[in-house]
Design an enzyme around this catalytic site. Structure first.
Site, PDB file in Angstrom:
ATOM      1  N   ASP A  91       1.205  -1.238  -0.272  1.00  0.00           N
ATOM      2  CA  ASP A  91      -0.129  -0.204  -0.592  1.00  0.00           C
ATOM      3  C   ASP A  91       0.748   1.779  -0.102  1.00  0.00           C
ATOM      4  OD1 ASP A  91      -2.345   1.270  -0.092  1.00  0.00           O
ATOM      5  OD2 ASP A  91      -3.038   1.079   2.117  1.00  0.00           O
ATOM      6  N   HIS A  99       2.376   3.079  -8.977  1.00  0.00           N
ATOM      7  CA  HIS A  99       2.226   1.490  -9.233  1.00  0.00           C
ATOM      8  C   HIS A  99       3.634   0.759 -10.021  1.00  0.00           C
ATOM      9  CE1 HIS A  99      -1.409   2.042  -7.066  1.00  0.00           C
ATOM     10  NE2 HIS A  99      -2.005   2.551  -8.558  1.00  0.00           N
ATOM     11  N   LEU A 112      12.740 -19.618  -5.430  1.00  0.00           N
ATOM     12  CA  LEU A 112      11.412 -18.851  -4.799  1.00  0.00           C
ATOM     13  C   LEU A 112       9.896 -18.235  -5.422  1.00  0.00           C
ATOM     14  CD1 LEU A 112      10.957 -16.362  -2.282  1.00  0.00           C
ATOM     15  CD2 LEU A 112      11.290 -14.973  -4.698  1.00  0.00           C
TER      16      LEU A 112
HETATM   17  C1  FPP Z   1      -2.480  -0.351  -3.061  1.00  0.00           C
HETATM   18  O1  FPP Z   1      -1.467   1.310  -3.012  1.00  0.00           O
HETATM   19  C2  FPP Z   1      -1.586  -0.654  -4.869  1.00  0.00           C
HETATM   20  C3  FPP Z   1      -2.388  -0.933  -5.323  1.00  0.00           C
HETATM   21  C4  FPP Z   1      -3.721  -1.505  -5.091  1.00  0.00           C
HETATM   22  C5  FPP Z   1      -1.185  -2.079  -6.705  1.00  0.00           C
HETATM   23  C6  FPP Z   1       0.144  -2.330  -6.535  1.00  0.00           C
HETATM   24  C7  FPP Z   1       0.837  -2.476  -6.965  1.00  0.00           C
HETATM   25  C8  FPP Z   1       1.826  -2.314  -7.577  1.00  0.00           C
HETATM   26  C9  FPP Z   1       2.657  -3.101  -6.611  1.00  0.00           C
HETATM   27  C10 FPP Z   1       2.753  -2.833  -8.608  1.00  0.00           C
HETATM   28  C11 FPP Z   1       2.750  -4.610  -8.786  1.00  0.00           C
HETATM   29  C12 FPP Z   1       1.730  -4.676  -9.492  1.00  0.00           C
HETATM   30  C13 FPP Z   1       2.255  -6.176 -10.066  1.00  0.00           C
HETATM   31  C14 FPP Z   1       0.829  -6.447 -11.191  1.00  0.00           C
HETATM   32  C15 FPP Z   1       3.337  -7.254 -10.247  1.00  0.00           C
HETATM   33  P1  FPP Z   1      -2.680   2.173  -3.046  1.00  0.00           P
HETATM   34  O2  FPP Z   1      -2.996   2.602  -4.656  1.00  0.00           O
HETATM   35  O3  FPP Z   1      -3.950   2.519  -2.576  1.00  0.00           O
HETATM   36  O4  FPP Z   1      -1.711   3.501  -2.511  1.00  0.00           O
HETATM   37  P2  FPP Z   1      -2.210   4.990  -1.996  1.00  0.00           P
HETATM   38  O5  FPP Z   1      -2.845   3.734  -0.586  1.00  0.00           O
HETATM   39  O6  FPP Z   1      -1.788   5.536  -1.125  1.00  0.00           O
HETATM   40  O7  FPP Z   1      -3.569   5.540  -2.987  1.00  0.00           O
END
Ligand code: FPP
Length: 244
Positions: free
Chosen positions: A24, A41, A135
């Site tokens: 997150d 992301h 892994l």
């Molecule tokens: C939450 O941060 C994150 C996500 C919903 C997506 C996580 C995805 C990645 C790290 C990319 C890797 C992906 C793959 C498919 C390998 P948020 O957007 O909710 O952050 P915020 O709470 O600060 O808004």
């Protein structure tokens, strides 16, 4: 691992076999820099590579990551499209290297609902890496814990399991995660203290660690800190432990 010194000086029994991460904070990381959410992301995806290396270094055998939840479809369409294409790019660009490094890719969640051509790519990547054992990278994509439990119930009923025979061990065989062991440690970056529908059955006895660090900044040292805290906890699994 038993002969060589662990990089954090931890004995084998204090190293979690299975770590699961709620990645997150990508959006907030981007906002702090005046960038669009998708840039967060993308930075989070780059970070994944570093964390995979650190997992190997620290002797973690299974890493489950929460990449896209069943609730994430409600995000703005361009963000949803962006997350889909990130998964596609990760498979296209990284699969050779992941395979070479001995990473076994797995998926948990519903394939239905994901674009057809991406479904095919996911299945091919899983098939290609299935014999790797260094892994396990288990990607939760279009995943919801309640959906997983409902899907398990459907499969159990279709299989005609006798209700009297059903126990926790049999139930877990119908979960997406089978045959992986339950996570020992669940890490949440970005500062919140909830599971957000992630591995809700499997988390029953997991240790939970929350850090305010946003996912793109969660590096090797931050992982080391989480592992050291985990190693210092006493896991009782509902029992009372004899004092030495
Ligand atoms: C939450 O941060 C994150 C996500 C919903 C997506 C996580 C995805 C990645 C790290 C990319 C890797 C992906 C793959 C498919 C390998 P948020 O957007 O909710 O952050 P915020 O709470 O600060 O808004």
């Amino acid at each position: 691992m038993s002969i060589e010194q662990h990089p954090l000086g931890l004995p084998p029994e204090k190293i979690p076999r299975h770590v699961a991460i709620i990645m997150d904070g990508n959006g907030r990381w981007a906002r702090q820099r005046g960038l669009p959410r998708l840039a967060g992301h993308r930075a989070g995806t780059e970070n994944l590579r570093r964390i995979l290396e650190a997992c190997v270094e620290f002797g973690i055998h299974i890493l489950t990551i929460y990449a896209f939840s069943t609730e994430n479809w409600q995000r703005p369409p361009n963000e949803v499209r962006g997350l889909m294409s990130i998964l596609e790019q990760v498979i296209d660009r990284e699969i050779d290297e992941l395979d070479r490094q001995g990473v076994q890719l797995r998926h948990i969640g519903r394939l239905e609902g994901i674009r057809q051509d991406l479904q095919v790519k996911i299945k091919q990547a899983i098939e290609r890496t299935r014999h790797n054992g260094r892994l396990i990278l288990n990607v939760a994509f279009n995943y919801g814990g309640r959906a997983e439990i409902l899907d398990a119930c459907r499969r159990i009923m279709r299989a005609g399991v006798d209700p009297e025979d059903l126990d926790e061990e049999i139930f877990s065989r119908y979960l997406y995660t089978w045959p992986l062991p339950d996570p020992d440690l669940i890490i949440r970056t970005g500062g919140e203290y909830r599971l957000s529908n992630f591995l809700i059955w499997q988390a029953a006895y997991a240790e939970i660690y929350s850090t305010p660090i946003f996912w793109p900044d969660f590096n090797r040292d931050a992982l080391a800190k989480a592992l050291l805290e985990y190693a210092g906890r006493e896991r009782r699994f509902g029992r009372v432990l004899e004092k030495a």
